[in-house]
Scaffold this motif. Structure first.
Motif, PDB file in Angstrom:
ATOM      1  N   MET A   1      71.650  28.218  36.693  1.00 28.66           N
ATOM      2  CA  MET A   1      72.562  27.768  35.668  1.00 28.66           C
ATOM      3  C   MET A   1      73.313  28.974  35.092  1.00 28.66           C
ATOM      4  SD  MET A   1      71.710  25.630  32.225  1.00 28.66           S
ATOM      5  CE  MET A   1      71.321  26.882  31.043  1.00 28.66           C
ATOM      6  N   GLU A   2      74.618  28.877  35.048  1.00 29.13           N
ATOM      7  CA  GLU A   2      75.448  29.958  34.526  1.00 29.13           C
ATOM      8  C   GLU A   2      75.482  29.888  33.000  1.00 29.13           C
ATOM      9  OE1 GLU A   2      80.131  31.241  34.300  1.00 29.13           O
ATOM     10  OE2 GLU A   2      79.548  29.593  35.590  1.00 29.13           O
ATOM     11  N   ARG A   3      75.256  31.008  32.365  1.00 28.81           N
ATOM     12  CA  ARG A   3      75.313  31.065  30.905  1.00 28.81           C
ATOM     13  C   ARG A   3      76.717  31.436  30.469  1.00 28.81           C
ATOM     14  NH1 ARG A   3      69.723  33.729  28.737  1.00 28.81           N
ATOM     15  NH2 ARG A   3      68.484  31.875  29.066  1.00 28.81           N
ATOM     16  N   LYS A   4      77.283  30.620  29.631  1.00 30.17           N
ATOM     17  CA  LYS A   4      78.624  30.874  29.088  1.00 30.17           C
ATOM     18  C   LYS A   4      78.529  31.925  27.990  1.00 30.17           C
ATOM     19  CE  LYS A   4      80.572  27.538  31.407  1.00 30.17           C
ATOM     20  NZ  LYS A   4      81.431  27.801  32.506  1.00 30.17           N
ATOM     21  N   ALA A   5      79.660  32.578  27.730  1.00 27.16           N
ATOM     22  CA  ALA A   5      79.729  33.542  26.638  1.00 27.16           C
ATOM     23  C   ALA A   5      79.695  32.762  25.332  1.00 27.16           C
ATOM     24  CB  ALA A   5      80.994  34.378  26.754  1.00 27.16           C
ATOM     25  N   LEU A   6      78.584  32.852  24.617  1.00 28.48           N
ATOM     26  CA  LEU A   6      78.381  32.093  23.391  1.00 28.48           C
ATOM     27  C   LEU A   6      78.014  33.050  22.264  1.00 28.48           C
ATOM     28  CD1 LEU A   6      77.968  29.335  21.910  1.00 28.48           C
ATOM     29  CD2 LEU A   6      75.609  29.398  22.747  1.00 28.48           C
ATOM     30  N   PHE A   7      78.748  32.965  21.180  1.00 28.79           N
ATOM     31  CA  PHE A   7      78.526  33.829  20.024  1.00 28.79           C
ATOM     32  C   PHE A   7      78.441  32.986  18.759  1.00 28.79           C
ATOM     33  CE2 PHE A   7      80.174  36.716  23.115  1.00 28.79           C
ATOM     34  CZ  PHE A   7      79.633  37.950  22.801  1.00 28.79           C
ATOM     35  N   PHE A   8      77.741  33.515  17.765  1.00 27.17           N
ATOM     36  CA  PHE A   8      77.653  32.893  16.450  1.00 27.17           C
ATOM     37  C   PHE A   8      78.318  33.836  15.458  1.00 27.17           C
ATOM     38  CE2 PHE A   8      74.405  30.828  18.827  1.00 27.17           C
ATOM     39  CZ  PHE A   8      74.228  29.573  18.257  1.00 27.17           C
ATOM     40  N   LEU A   9      79.264  33.328  14.662  1.00 27.03           N
ATOM     41  CA  LEU A   9      80.009  34.141  13.704  1.00 27.03           C
ATOM     42  C   LEU A   9      79.665  33.713  12.286  1.00 27.03           C
ATOM     43  CD1 LEU A   9      83.548  35.368  13.723  1.00 27.03           C
ATOM     44  CD2 LEU A   9      83.012  33.756  11.928  1.00 27.03           C
ATOM     45  N   ASP A  10      79.563  34.698  11.398  1.00 26.52           N
ATOM     46  CA  ASP A  10      79.372  34.393   9.982  1.00 26.52           C
ATOM     47  C   ASP A  10      79.711  35.619   9.146  1.00 26.52           C
ATOM     48  OD1 ASP A  10      78.869  32.706   7.865  1.00 26.52           O
ATOM     49  OD2 ASP A  10      76.719  32.574   8.192  1.00 26.52           O
ATOM     50  N   GLU A  11      79.808  35.399   7.827  1.00 22.72           N
ATOM     51  CA  GLU A  11      80.079  36.465   6.869  1.00 22.72           C
ATOM     52  C   GLU A  11      78.950  36.515   5.854  1.00 22.72           C
ATOM     53  OE1 GLU A  11      83.595  34.392   8.289  1.00 22.72           O
ATOM     54  OE2 GLU A  11      82.091  33.661   6.912  1.00 22.72           O
ATOM     55  N   CYS A  12      78.798  37.706   5.257  1.00 29.83           N
ATOM     56  CA  CYS A  12      77.757  37.904   4.245  1.00 29.83           C
ATOM     57  C   CYS A  12      78.289  38.876   3.197  1.00 29.83           C
ATOM     58  CB  CYS A  12      76.505  38.475   4.906  1.00 29.83           C
ATOM     59  SG  CYS A  12      75.215  38.975   3.779  1.00 29.83           S
ATOM     60  N   ARG A  13      78.104  38.539   1.937  1.00 31.82           N
ATOM     61  CA  ARG A  13      78.530  39.419   0.847  1.00 31.82           C
ATOM     62  C   ARG A  13      77.384  40.364   0.503  1.00 31.82           C
ATOM     63  NH1 ARG A  13      78.874  38.303  -5.312  1.00 31.82           N
ATOM     64  NH2 ARG A  13      80.322  39.926  -5.964  1.00 31.82           N
ATOM     65  N   THR A  14      77.685  41.646   0.461  1.00 30.77           N
ATOM     66  CA  THR A  14      76.702  42.631   0.024  1.00 30.77           C
ATOM     67  C   THR A  14      77.246  43.297  -1.241  1.00 30.77           C
ATOM     68  OG1 THR A  14      77.644  44.291   1.493  1.00 30.77           O
ATOM     69  CG2 THR A  14      75.757  43.072   2.308  1.00 30.77           C
ATOM     70  N   VAL A  15      76.394  43.458  -2.223  1.00 36.06           N
ATOM     71  CA  VAL A  15      76.834  43.991  -3.511  1.00 36.06           C
ATOM     72  C   VAL A  15      76.229  45.357  -3.773  1.00 36.06           C
ATOM     73  CG1 VAL A  15      77.296  41.758  -4.578  1.00 36.06           C
ATOM     74  CG2 VAL A  15      75.012  42.728  -4.715  1.00 36.06           C
ATOM     75  N   LEU A  72      88.461  38.513  14.660  1.00 37.81           N
ATOM     76  CA  LEU A  72      88.539  37.853  15.972  1.00 37.81           C
ATOM     77  C   LEU A  72      89.293  38.704  16.989  1.00 37.81           C
ATOM     78  CD1 LEU A  72      89.128  34.186  14.814  1.00 37.81           C
ATOM     79  CD2 LEU A  72      87.045  35.121  15.854  1.00 37.81           C
ATOM     80  N   ARG A  73      90.368  39.348  16.553  1.00 32.08           N
ATOM     81  CA  ARG A  73      91.106  40.254  17.457  1.00 32.08           C
ATOM     82  C   ARG A  73      90.237  41.447  17.849  1.00 32.08           C
ATOM     83  NH1 ARG A  73      95.194  39.639  13.346  1.00 32.08           N
ATOM     84  NH2 ARG A  73      96.531  37.899  13.914  1.00 32.08           N
ATOM     85  N   TYR A  74      89.583  42.054  16.871  1.00 29.31           N
ATOM     86  CA  TYR A  74      88.673  43.175  17.107  1.00 29.31           C
ATOM     87  C   TYR A  74      87.541  42.753  18.040  1.00 29.31           C
ATOM     88  CZ  TYR A  74      84.982  46.568  16.000  1.00 29.31           C
ATOM     89  OH  TYR A  74      83.979  47.487  16.091  1.00 29.31           O
ATOM     90  N   PHE A  75      86.961  41.607  17.771  1.00 28.20           N
ATOM     91  CA  PHE A  75      85.872  41.065  18.584  1.00 28.20           C
ATOM     92  C   PHE A  75      86.313  40.925  20.042  1.00 28.20           C
ATOM     93  CE2 PHE A  75      84.396  37.131  20.574  1.00 28.20           C
ATOM     94  CZ  PHE A  75      83.040  37.374  20.685  1.00 28.20           C
ATOM     95  N   LYS A  76      87.476  40.364  20.254  1.00 29.02           N
ATOM     96  CA  LYS A  76      87.941  40.118  21.629  1.00 29.02           C
ATOM     97  C   LYS A  76      88.196  41.432  22.371  1.00 29.02           C
ATOM     98  CE  LYS A  76      88.753  36.945  24.551  1.00 29.02           C
ATOM     99  NZ  LYS A  76      87.749  36.510  25.415  1.00 29.02           N
ATOM    100  N   ARG A  77      88.672  42.453  21.665  1.00 26.85           N
ATOM    101  CA  ARG A  77      88.840  43.773  22.300  1.00 26.85           C
ATOM    102  C   ARG A  77      87.485  44.330  22.715  1.00 26.85           C
ATOM    103  NH1 ARG A  77      92.476  44.601  18.051  1.00 26.85           N
ATOM    104  NH2 ARG A  77      91.033  45.951  16.948  1.00 26.85           N
ATOM    105  N   ARG A  78      86.456  44.093  21.912  1.00 29.64           N
ATOM    106  CA  ARG A  78      85.117  44.609  22.205  1.00 29.64           C
ATOM    107  C   ARG A  78      84.433  43.884  23.360  1.00 29.64           C
ATOM    108  NH1 ARG A  78      82.041  47.286  18.462  1.00 29.64           N
ATOM    109  NH2 ARG A  78      80.802  47.627  20.314  1.00 29.64           N
ATOM    110  N   VAL A  79      84.587  42.561  23.452  1.00 25.05           N
ATOM    111  CA  VAL A  79      83.859  41.805  24.478  1.00 25.05           C
ATOM    112  C   VAL A  79      84.658  41.615  25.757  1.00 25.05           C
ATOM    113  CG1 VAL A  79      82.417  40.595  22.811  1.00 25.05           C
ATOM    114  CG2 VAL A  79      84.506  39.503  23.633  1.00 25.05           C
ATOM    115  N   GLY A  80      85.954  41.879  25.719  1.00 21.47           N
ATOM    116  CA  GLY A  80      86.762  41.782  26.934  1.00 21.47           C
ATOM    117  C   GLY A  80      87.343  40.397  27.167  1.00 21.47           C
ATOM    118  N   SER A  81      87.961  40.255  28.330  1.00 19.70           N
ATOM    119  CA  SER A  81      88.656  39.010  28.636  1.00 19.70           C
ATOM    120  C   SER A  81      87.676  37.923  29.038  1.00 19.70           C
ATOM    121  CB  SER A  81      89.675  39.241  29.754  1.00 19.70           C
ATOM    122  OG  SER A  81      88.992  39.643  30.923  1.00 19.70           O
ATOM    123  N   GLY A  82      88.190  36.729  29.144  1.00 19.50           N
ATOM    124  CA  GLY A  82      87.364  35.590  29.529  1.00 19.50           C
ATOM    125  C   GLY A  82      87.148  34.637  28.377  1.00 19.50           C
ATOM    126  N   ARG A  83      86.703  33.463  28.709  1.00 17.09           N
ATOM    127  CA  ARG A  83      86.473  32.413  27.727  1.00 17.09           C
ATOM    128  C   ARG A  83      85.206  32.705  26.924  1.00 17.09           C
ATOM    129  NH1 ARG A  83      86.581  26.254  29.504  1.00 17.09           N
ATOM    130  NH2 ARG A  83      88.643  27.012  30.018  1.00 17.09           N
TER     131      ARG A  83
END
Length: 175
Positions: A1-15, A72-83
């Motif tokens: 089974m081929e694993r798709k590129a799957l990521f989880f995104l979130d934000e967190c406030r640090t004080v 998202l733009r920064y992320f895509k530069r880091r992980v490269g092309s592809g879905r």
């Protein structure tokens, strides 16, 4: 089974204010801790790979649509092309027309979790570790906070011992 590129995104406030956790001390002694009660904050935006636990991290002043689009733009530069499939919560900056357009152009397919379900986002586990790492430390400037955040990810080599199957409890399901 081929694993798709799957990521989880979130934000967190640090004080800048000190978060106090339990400490070890001699019986009968009274620990004394210096604290800061400032309100300055910085937001950590990250995406974690569901299979490898690798993270892509960025810091932002505000968690708005512009910071999400930048990430998202920064992320895509880091992980490269592809879905890429990106699991996100229903936070409004994730669903703006501009954000969805950046996703479309960059080959990122957003998948939105049900409302009020942070337990479905692997990024929350990383944020819990980050908050624990930052506890009982005193920060005088927001730069100190940023440096602590960077040090946390550097010490962990931008990788965490997490994967989607075990995190979501799917390994316990019999088929």
């Amino acid at each position: 089974m081929e694993r798709k590129a799957l990521f989880f995104l979130d934000e967190c406030r640090t004080v800048i204010s000190t978060s106090i956790k339990k400490v070890l001390a001699k019986v009968g002694s009274k620990p004394v801790m210096r604290v800061n009660i400032g309100f300055s904050s910085i937001y950590v935006i990250l995406a974690i790979n569901a299979w490898t636990g690798e993270v892509v991290v960025s810091l932002a002043k505000r968690p708005n649509s512009e910071s999400v689009k930048y990430f998202l733009r920064y992320f895509k530069r880091r992980v490269g092309s592809g879905r890429v499939y990106m699991v996100m919560d229903n936070y409004s900056p994730h669903k703006t027309k501009g954000t969805l357009e950046v996703c479309r152009r960059k080959g990122i397919h957003p998948v939105f979790t049900p409302p009020y379900s942070p337990e479905l986002n692997m990024a929350e586990a990383v944020f819990k570790s980050l908050k624990n790492y930052m506890s009982n430390k005193i920060f005088y400037t927001i730069e100190d906070v940023k440096n602590c955040i960077k040090q946390f990810f550097k010490e962990n080599k931008y990788r965490f011992n997490l994967n989607a199957i075990t995190y979501l409890g799917l390994d316990k399901i019999e088929v």
